[in-house]
Design a protein around this motif. Sequence first.
Motif, short mmCIF file in Angstrom:
data_model
loop_
_atom_site.label_atom_id
_atom_site.label_comp_id
_atom_site.label_asym_id
_atom_site.label_seq_id
_atom_site.Cartn_x
_atom_site.Cartn_y
_atom_site.Cartn_z
N CYS A 1 0.85 -1.18 0.00
CA CYS A 1 0.00 0.00 0.00
C CYS A 1 0.89 1.24 0.00
N VAL A 2 0.62 2.15 -0.91
CA VAL A 2 1.41 3.37 -1.05
C VAL A 2 0.56 4.56 -0.60
N SER A 3 1.07 5.34 0.36
CA SER A 3 0.29 6.39 1.01
C SER A 3 0.88 7.76 0.80
N GLY A 4 0.04 8.77 1.06
CA GLY A 4 0.50 10.14 1.19
C GLY A 4 0.92 10.38 2.63
N LEU A 5 1.04 11.66 3.00
CA LEU A 5 1.57 12.01 4.32
C LEU A 5 0.65 11.59 5.45
N THR A 6 -0.66 11.80 5.30
CA THR A 6 -1.63 11.48 6.34
C THR A 6 -2.89 10.93 5.68
N ALA A 7 -3.83 10.49 6.50
CA ALA A 7 -5.11 10.01 5.97
C ALA A 7 -5.75 11.09 5.10
N ASN B 1 -3.26 4.03 -1.31
CA ASN B 1 -3.77 3.90 0.05
C ASN B 1 -4.39 5.16 0.62
N THR B 2 -4.10 6.32 0.05
CA THR B 2 -4.71 7.57 0.54
C THR B 2 -4.95 8.51 -0.64
N GLY B 3 -5.87 9.45 -0.42
CA GLY B 3 -6.06 10.54 -1.37
C GLY B 3 -6.84 10.20 -2.63
N VAL B 4 -7.51 9.04 -2.67
CA VAL B 4 -8.30 8.69 -3.85
C VAL B 4 -9.63 9.44 -3.79
N ASN C 1 -10.02 11.54 -9.48
CA ASN C 1 -8.71 10.98 -9.81
C ASN C 1 -8.64 9.45 -9.73
N VAL C 2 -9.76 8.81 -9.40
CA VAL C 2 -9.71 7.36 -9.20
C VAL C 2 -9.30 6.63 -10.48
N ALA C 3 -9.72 7.12 -11.64
CA ALA C 3 -9.34 6.47 -12.90
C ALA C 3 -7.83 6.55 -13.11
N ASP C 4 -7.25 7.73 -12.88
CA ASP C 4 -5.80 7.89 -13.04
C ASP C 4 -5.04 7.01 -12.06
N GLN C 5 -5.52 6.91 -10.82
CA GLN C 5 -4.85 6.09 -9.82
C GLN C 5 -4.96 4.61 -10.16
N GLY D 1 -5.52 -1.63 -7.09
CA GLY D 1 -6.70 -1.42 -6.28
C GLY D 1 -6.53 -0.15 -5.47
N ALA D 2 -7.60 0.24 -4.76
CA ALA D 2 -7.58 1.48 -3.99
C ALA D 2 -8.20 1.24 -2.62
N VAL D 3 -7.60 1.87 -1.60
CA VAL D 3 -8.18 1.92 -0.26
C VAL D 3 -8.65 3.35 -0.04
N VAL D 4 -9.93 3.51 0.27
CA VAL D 4 -10.53 4.85 0.35
C VAL D 4 -11.21 5.04 1.70
N GLY D 5 -10.90 6.15 2.36
CA GLY D 5 -11.52 6.45 3.64
C GLY D 5 -12.11 7.84 3.70
N THR D 6 -11.25 8.85 3.75
CA THR D 6 -11.69 10.22 3.99
C THR D 6 -12.66 10.72 2.93
N TYR D 7 -12.42 10.40 1.66
CA TYR D 7 -13.30 10.92 0.61
C TYR D 7 -14.75 10.51 0.82
#
Length: 271
Positions: A188-194, A218-221, A225-229, A235-241
């Motif tokens: 899983c590849v993440s940004g700085l924070t959730a 892992n973050t920021g989806v 931008n989900v298509a680009d990611q 795959g994608a892990v999505v929380g905050t959005y």
Amino acid sequence: MTSWLKDAFDKPKPVIAMLHLSPLPGDTLYDSAAGMQKVVERARRELHALQDGGVDGILISNEFSLPYLTKTEPITAVSMARVIGELVDEITIPYGVNVLWDGRASIDLAMATGAQYVREIFTGVYASDFGLWNTNVGEVARHRHRIGADHVKLLFNIVPESAKYLAERDLESLTRSTVFATLPDALCVSGLTAGAPTDTQTLSIAKTAAGDVPVFVNTGVRAHNVADQLAVADGAVVGTYFKKDGIFENEVDGTRVRELVAAADDFRKSL
């Protein structure tokens, strides 16, 4: 190694939604007056909002156990097991667990509740917001085998949030050695924070270096931008959005869930 994703999920490049549990007993922000029933009730509402919105999987975590421990107290996993036990008959899609930031506790919880995967920091030594943070992947891997949990897939967070890897190594070499030496089921590849964006170039470097091991963003989806990611990631892990107004503390907003899943589905039709 991507075959396990095909076996576990109905769609390619699955969207796994975070189910963030409210503060639990022992946490600094736990609402002891309302008790565990309030935790269960919010988790139930959010579970159904996510499932009704069409996500492919759920990852249940103690995201609001702030500030985090790198070795959790037993009450945390016990409380999470209580919540999952009350909801498990209502879960209709693959689910995993994450006891932040404790890989061994995450595996124990998965084994006890029937979860199919865990996400955690399993490798490396870090300078973090939570102090000096060490891991022992060999010990954790042997523990998984000893308790009969080899079927539980391990998603390694290769770029931890709120922490810096102490060794001066580039992401490509770090990814290659992690794949070779520690046998992850996915990265899983993440940004700085959730909720922080994950740089697409960083994601591409990890994906190329990982070989056949699946790589999740892992973050920021987000819906835009989900298509680009997903063009890069497996795959994608999505929380905050998925939260109301995209704010971490808020409850899940079903409209935002459907919006992102629809964008992901539009992309996946071309695969």
